[in-house]
Design a protein around this motif. Structure first.
Motif, mmCIF file in Angstrom:
data_model
loop_
_atom_site.group_PDB
_atom_site.id
_atom_site.type_symbol
_atom_site.label_atom_id
_atom_site.label_comp_id
_atom_site.label_asym_id
_atom_site.label_seq_id
_atom_site.Cartn_x
_atom_site.Cartn_y
_atom_site.Cartn_z
ATOM 1 N N SER A 1 0.849 -1.186 0.000
ATOM 2 C CA SER A 1 0.000 0.000 0.000
ATOM 3 C C SER A 1 0.885 1.237 0.000
ATOM 4 O O SER A 1 2.054 1.185 0.403
ATOM 5 N N SER A 2 0.325 2.363 -0.432
ATOM 6 C CA SER A 2 1.089 3.608 -0.425
ATOM 7 C C SER A 2 1.368 4.060 1.007
ATOM 8 O O SER A 2 2.393 4.684 1.273
ATOM 9 N N GLU A 3 0.470 3.735 1.943
ATOM 10 C CA GLU A 3 0.715 4.077 3.338
ATOM 11 C C GLU A 3 1.959 3.364 3.859
ATOM 12 O O GLU A 3 2.807 3.972 4.533
ATOM 13 N N GLU A 4 2.093 2.061 3.550
ATOM 14 C CA GLU A 4 3.287 1.329 3.951
ATOM 15 C C GLU A 4 4.527 1.894 3.281
ATOM 16 O O GLU A 4 5.585 2.020 3.914
ATOM 17 N N ALA A 5 4.415 2.227 1.998
ATOM 18 C CA ALA A 5 5.564 2.762 1.264
ATOM 19 C C ALA A 5 6.034 4.080 1.858
ATOM 20 O O ALA A 5 7.233 4.316 2.030
ATOM 21 N N ARG A 6 5.095 4.966 2.206
ATOM 22 C CA ARG A 6 5.463 6.254 2.813
ATOM 23 C C ARG A 6 6.145 6.041 4.159
ATOM 24 O O ARG A 6 7.104 6.741 4.496
ATOM 25 N N ASP A 7 5.658 5.072 4.915
ATOM 26 C CA ASP A 7 6.270 4.784 6.214
ATOM 27 C C ASP A 7 7.703 4.295 6.041
ATOM 28 O O ASP A 7 8.605 4.688 6.789
ATOM 29 N N MET A 8 7.940 3.448 5.038
ATOM 30 C CA MET A 8 9.278 2.936 4.770
ATOM 31 C C MET A 8 10.214 4.060 4.341
ATOM 32 O O MET A 8 11.367 4.139 4.773
ATOM 33 N N ILE A 9 9.725 4.939 3.484
ATOM 34 C CA ILE A 9 10.537 6.064 3.018
ATOM 35 C C ILE A 9 10.901 6.988 4.175
ATOM 36 O O ILE A 9 12.046 7.447 4.313
ATOM 37 N N SER A 10 9.928 7.263 5.034
ATOM 38 C CA SER A 10 10.179 8.126 6.196
ATOM 39 C C SER A 10 11.230 7.520 7.122
ATOM 40 O O SER A 10 12.131 8.223 7.605
ATOM 41 N N LEU A 11 11.149 6.209 7.345
ATOM 42 C CA LEU A 11 12.122 5.540 8.207
ATOM 43 C C LEU A 11 13.509 5.569 7.579
ATOM 44 O O LEU A 11 14.510 5.778 8.278
ATOM 45 N N ALA A 12 13.602 5.357 6.272
ATOM 46 C CA ALA A 12 14.899 5.399 5.585
ATOM 47 C C ALA A 12 15.526 6.781 5.708
ATOM 48 O O ALA A 12 16.745 6.916 5.894
ATOM 49 N N GLU A 13 14.708 7.828 5.637
ATOM 50 C CA GLU A 13 15.231 9.187 5.773
ATOM 51 C C GLU A 13 15.726 9.433 7.198
ATOM 52 O O GLU A 13 16.785 10.042 7.396
ATOM 53 N N ARG A 14 14.981 8.950 8.179
ATOM 54 C CA ARG A 14 15.374 9.177 9.575
ATOM 55 C C ARG A 14 16.653 8.414 9.934
ATOM 56 O O ARG A 14 17.485 8.912 10.692
ATOM 57 N N THR A 15 16.796 7.210 9.378
ATOM 58 C CA THR A 15 17.976 6.398 9.687
ATOM 59 C C THR A 15 19.136 6.670 8.732
ATOM 60 O O THR A 15 20.216 6.108 8.898
ATOM 61 N N GLN A 16 18.879 7.518 7.718
ATOM 62 C CA GLN A 16 19.892 7.863 6.714
ATOM 63 C C GLN A 16 20.446 6.605 6.047
ATOM 64 O O GLN A 16 21.649 6.437 5.889
ATOM 65 N N ARG A 17 19.517 5.765 5.620
ATOM 66 C CA ARG A 17 19.878 4.545 4.906
ATOM 67 C C ARG A 17 19.196 4.535 3.542
ATOM 68 O O ARG A 17 18.151 5.156 3.341
ATOM 69 N N VAL A 18 19.795 3.826 2.585
ATOM 70 C CA VAL A 18 19.240 3.720 1.237
ATOM 71 C C VAL A 18 18.068 2.752 1.243
ATOM 72 O O VAL A 18 18.163 1.641 1.771
ATOM 73 N N LEU A 19 16.954 3.171 0.660
ATOM 74 C CA LEU A 19 15.795 2.308 0.406
ATOM 75 C C LEU A 19 15.547 2.331 -1.091
ATOM 76 O O LEU A 19 15.243 3.377 -1.654
ATOM 77 N N MET A 20 15.681 1.193 -1.739
ATOM 78 C CA MET A 20 15.598 1.148 -3.201
ATOM 79 C C MET A 20 14.668 0.016 -3.645
ATOM 80 O O MET A 20 14.861 -1.138 -3.263
ATOM 81 N N PRO A 21 13.639 0.334 -4.436
ATOM 82 C CA PRO A 21 12.766 -0.707 -4.972
ATOM 83 C C PRO A 21 13.371 -1.354 -6.209
ATOM 84 O O PRO A 21 14.156 -0.720 -6.935
ATOM 85 N N GLY A 22 13.002 -2.601 -6.455
ATOM 86 C CA GLY A 22 13.594 -3.351 -7.568
ATOM 87 C C GLY A 22 12.825 -3.234 -8.865
ATOM 88 O O GLY A 22 12.237 -4.215 -9.329
ATOM 89 N N HIS A 23 12.826 -2.060 -9.471
ATOM 90 C CA HIS A 23 12.213 -1.888 -10.787
ATOM 91 C C HIS A 23 13.289 -2.103 -11.855
ATOM 92 O O HIS A 23 13.870 -1.160 -12.400
ATOM 93 N N THR A 24 13.536 -3.363 -12.147
ATOM 94 C CA THR A 24 14.684 -3.755 -12.968
ATOM 95 C C THR A 24 14.641 -3.182 -14.377
ATOM 96 O O THR A 24 15.695 -2.905 -14.968
ATOM 97 N N PHE A 25 13.441 -2.985 -14.932
ATOM 98 C CA PHE A 25 13.359 -2.506 -16.316
ATOM 99 C C PHE A 25 13.905 -1.088 -16.474
ATOM 100 O O PHE A 25 14.222 -0.679 -17.599
ATOM 101 N N LEU A 26 14.042 -0.344 -15.400
ATOM 102 C CA LEU A 26 14.635 0.985 -15.502
ATOM 103 C C LEU A 26 16.123 0.906 -15.835
ATOM 104 O O LEU A 26 16.736 1.918 -16.177
ATOM 105 N N TYR A 27 16.694 -0.292 -15.730
ATOM 106 C CA TYR A 27 18.107 -0.505 -16.063
ATOM 107 C C TYR A 27 18.267 -1.275 -17.375
ATOM 108 O O TYR A 27 19.386 -1.593 -17.765
ATOM 109 N N SER A 28 17.151 -1.542 -18.034
ATOM 110 C CA SER A 28 17.199 -2.234 -19.326
ATOM 111 C C SER A 28 17.761 -1.297 -20.395
ATOM 112 O O SER A 28 17.252 -0.186 -20.579
ATOM 113 N N PRO A 29 18.812 -1.699 -21.113
ATOM 114 C CA PRO A 29 19.363 -0.817 -22.152
ATOM 115 C C PRO A 29 18.335 -0.322 -23.162
ATOM 116 O O PRO A 29 18.371 0.878 -23.517
ATOM 117 N N PRO A 30 17.390 -1.153 -23.667
ATOM 118 C CA PRO A 30 16.387 -0.605 -24.581
ATOM 119 C C PRO A 30 15.526 0.478 -23.934
ATOM 120 O O PRO A 30 15.213 1.492 -24.578
#
Length: 369
Positions: A105-134
């Motif tokens: 849910s977007s509520e869970e996602a926002r909570d995860m992002i907020s925690l990553a900002e507070r802990t100063q850690r990288v939070l990265m989703p696995g959208h692999t096609f963004l790295y596809s050369p085509p």
């Protein structure tokens, strides 16, 4: 990558369908060191662990997180567990990569992002096609203006199988095309509408036809299905100057068509003529790099260098918002649903406003991915 770059010590949690692919690419990535594997199944842990004898093995997430040798964790577990597992990793002071979609849910996602900002850690989703050369090549074409204004995009992602008994086709396949569209157009849709049918499992759509409207006036049609006679991964992008066909299954994945329609000035009032232009078709050279390897390198670079990954947590949140809008439309028999403004515009990120009040409160999310 700099010679002084110290590999990031990464663990993989979840060794079902996708986890072994993460482990293989981390093992082969010069920016990473695969130091641990974790899964509840002793059988899976043994099977995958034999390939990486140097990696520690854990059946308990708590034991893994207590390992000071682990700097970062790549999660490949069901989406229903993403929030719980990722927040535990972040609270343990470790960076985290989460397979798509980022959360249930977007509520869970926002909570995860907020925690990553507070802990100063990288939070990265696995959208692999963004790295596809085509996909990256097409982004460059759009950014350069070679295609002109993008009128519309039509995409088909269909095959026979992999049916999920606990997640709709929109949650399973949709994140691929939604993340690609968000990456290409650099904007989130304003409205979504969708039709679907549950052919195999009651209540679990296995075919969906989705329409998206963007602020730039670009429109997109996304066809998703687990029921098709053959595998198809094809996208057509129609611009005012040129057109592109992207076929992920082809040996020539990106073809540019110098074709279009130009309205002539009318010679008399009410008389309009069109000129149709059909020019060259060019098949562009595309690198053969494995997208998942590029993705793991970007994850490690963002940890060591503090850079923003291409597949950012914000894109992960926007993709979840898009899926929620699709769910809201399906709950209202295909109604046109408006996505609320994103953060910073006075409305909470991730909220969905149905096109009419009867749709309120009808968002649905799956139990697992």
């Amino acid at each position: 990558m700099s010679d002084e770059f110290v590999p990031v010590r990464v663990a993989v949690v979840g060794l079902g369908y996708w986890g072994p692919n993460l482990a293989r690419n981390l093992q082969e990535c010069c920016a990473a060191e695969l130091v641990a594997l974790c899964d509840l199944s002793a059988e899976r842990l043994e099977k995958v662990g034999r390939r990486y004898p140097a990696a520690a093995r854990y059946q308990s997430l708590e034991m893994l997180l207590a390992d000071d040798d682990v700097e970062a964790v790549a999660i490949a577990t069901p989406v229903s567990s993403h929030h719980r597992v990722a927040t535990a990793v972040l609270r343990a002071g470790k960076h985290v990569f989460v397979e798509k979609p980022l959360a249930a849910s977007s509520e869970e996602a926002r909570d995860m992002i907020s925690l990553a900002e507070r802990t100063q850690r990288v939070l990265m989703p696995g959208h692999t096609f963004l790295y596809s050369p085509p996909v990256r090549t097409i982004r460059s074409l759009i950014d350069s203006g070679e295609l002109g204004d993008v009128y519309f995009i039509s995409t088909s992602r269909v095959n026979l199988g992999l049916h999920q008994s606990d997640a709709s086709v929109a949650w399973d396949l949709g994140p691929h095309d939604f993340s690609i569209l968000r990456y290409w157009l650099d904007e989130t849709p304003t409205h979504a509408s969708a039709l679907s049918r549950s052919c195999i499992f009651p209540g679990i759509p296995d075919v969906a036809f989705i329409s998206l409207e963007f602020p730039s006036q670009t429109i997109a049609h996304v066809e998703l299905s687990w029921l098709a006679p053959s595998k198809l991964r094809r996208t057509a992008i129609v611009g005012s100057r040129k057109m592109v066909v992207y076929d992920d299954t082809s040996s020539e994945p990106v073809r540019v068509f110098d074709s279009g329609v130009v309205p002539d000035d009318p010679s008399t009032f009410g008389e309009y003529r069109l000129s149709y232009r059909t020019g060259d078709i060019v098949s562009l050279h595309v690198d053969a790099d494995e997208p998942l390897g590029l993705e793991m390198s970007d994850f490690c670079r963002s940890i060591r260098e503090g850079s923003r990954p291409t597949s950012s947590a914000e894109i992960g949140l926007e993709v979840v918002r898009m899926i929620e809008a699709v769910d809201a439309s399906l709950a209202c028999e295909g109604a046109r649903v408006a996505l609320a403004p994103a953060a910073g515009t006075g409305t909470a990120v991730g909220a969905v406003r149905p096109a009419f009040p009867a749709a309120a409160g009808l968002l649905r999310t799956p139990s697992e991915d």
